[in-house]
Scaffold this motif. Structure first.
Motif, PDB file in Angstrom:
ATOM      1  N   VAL A 131       0.860  -1.138   0.161  1.00  0.00           N
ATOM      2  CA  VAL A 131      -0.121   0.035  -0.001  1.00  0.00           C
ATOM      3  C   VAL A 131       0.930   1.314   0.104  1.00  0.00           C
ATOM      4  N   PRO A 132       0.838   1.962  -1.258  1.00  0.00           N
ATOM      5  CA  PRO A 132       1.679   3.369  -1.062  1.00  0.00           C
ATOM      6  C   PRO A 132       1.081   4.369   0.048  1.00  0.00           C
ATOM      7  N   LEU A 133       2.182   5.059   0.672  1.00  0.00           N
ATOM      8  CA  LEU A 133       1.980   5.987   1.670  1.00  0.00           C
ATOM      9  C   LEU A 133       2.265   7.240   0.956  1.00  0.00           C
ATOM     10  N   ALA A 134       1.884   8.345   1.608  1.00  0.00           N
ATOM     11  CA  ALA A 134       1.993   9.790   1.054  1.00  0.00           C
ATOM     12  C   ALA A 134       3.500  10.126   1.086  1.00  0.00           C
ATOM     13  N   ASP A 135       4.352   9.498   1.749  1.00  0.00           N
ATOM     14  CA  ASP A 135       5.763   9.812   1.885  1.00  0.00           C
ATOM     15  C   ASP A 135       6.655   9.160   0.785  1.00  0.00           C
ATOM     16  N   GLY A 136       5.929   8.432  -0.143  1.00  0.00           N
ATOM     17  CA  GLY A 136       6.684   7.489  -1.020  1.00  0.00           C
ATOM     18  C   GLY A 136       6.847   6.047  -0.792  1.00  0.00           C
ATOM     19  N   THR A 137       6.991   5.739   0.366  1.00  0.00           N
ATOM     20  CA  THR A 137       7.103   4.395   1.059  1.00  0.00           C
ATOM     21  C   THR A 137       6.044   3.705   0.972  1.00  0.00           C
ATOM     22  N   SER A 138       5.988   2.240   1.105  1.00  0.00           N
ATOM     23  CA  SER A 138       4.852   1.487   1.053  1.00  0.00           C
ATOM     24  C   SER A 138       4.817   0.450   2.257  1.00  0.00           C
TER      25      SER A 138
END
Length: 133
Positions: free
Chosen positions: A21-28
């Motif tokens: 699941v992608p997160l807002a900061d670019g990580t997942s």
């Protein structure tokens, strides 16, 4: 831009190819409800809309409540169909479909690898005649 995949239908078995699941900061992070490599059965296929992700082809899975849409007032929101591919039981079916229609384009079932590294084999060197003797 919307995607249409006519090869997906309710009742079909699919395999998860992306459980991140992608997160807002670019990580997942790993999705808590699905696991990459696991086989699921589709219970719904159709176009879905999400205020962050936009329009996309969505799927719902038998026995799985996605849960991620509840925060936005959309319980059991569909997963993006790009995260799944049809389970292929007939390994040469794709070649039969090409033979039937040579103009058909075939896309990779996984789609883009999104940063995943493919295994790299170390180059092998041939032994010289001196090393063999």
């Amino acid at each position: 831009m919307t995607e249409s995949r006519s090869d997906l239908y309710p009742g079909q078995e699919v395999i998860c190819i992306d459980d991140q699941v992608p997160l807002a900061d670019g990580t997942s992070v790993k999705d808590a409800n699905i696991t990459e490599g696991t086989i699921y059965r589709l219970r719904w296929v159709g176009m879905a809309t999400h205020y962050v992700f936009g329009d996309y082809l969505g799927v719902k899975l038998e026995g799985v409540n996605s849960g991620f849409g509840e925060a936005w007032g959309q319980p059991d929101a569909p997963y993006n169909a790009k995260r799944f591919r049809p389970l292929v039981k007939d390994t040469i079916a794709v070649f039969r479909s090409i033979a039937a229609d040579p103009t058909r384009t075939i896309d990779a079932p996984e789609g883009p690898r999104r940063g995943k590294k493919l295994p790299v084999r170390a180059p092998s060197r041939e032994k010289t005649k001196v090393e063999i003797e």
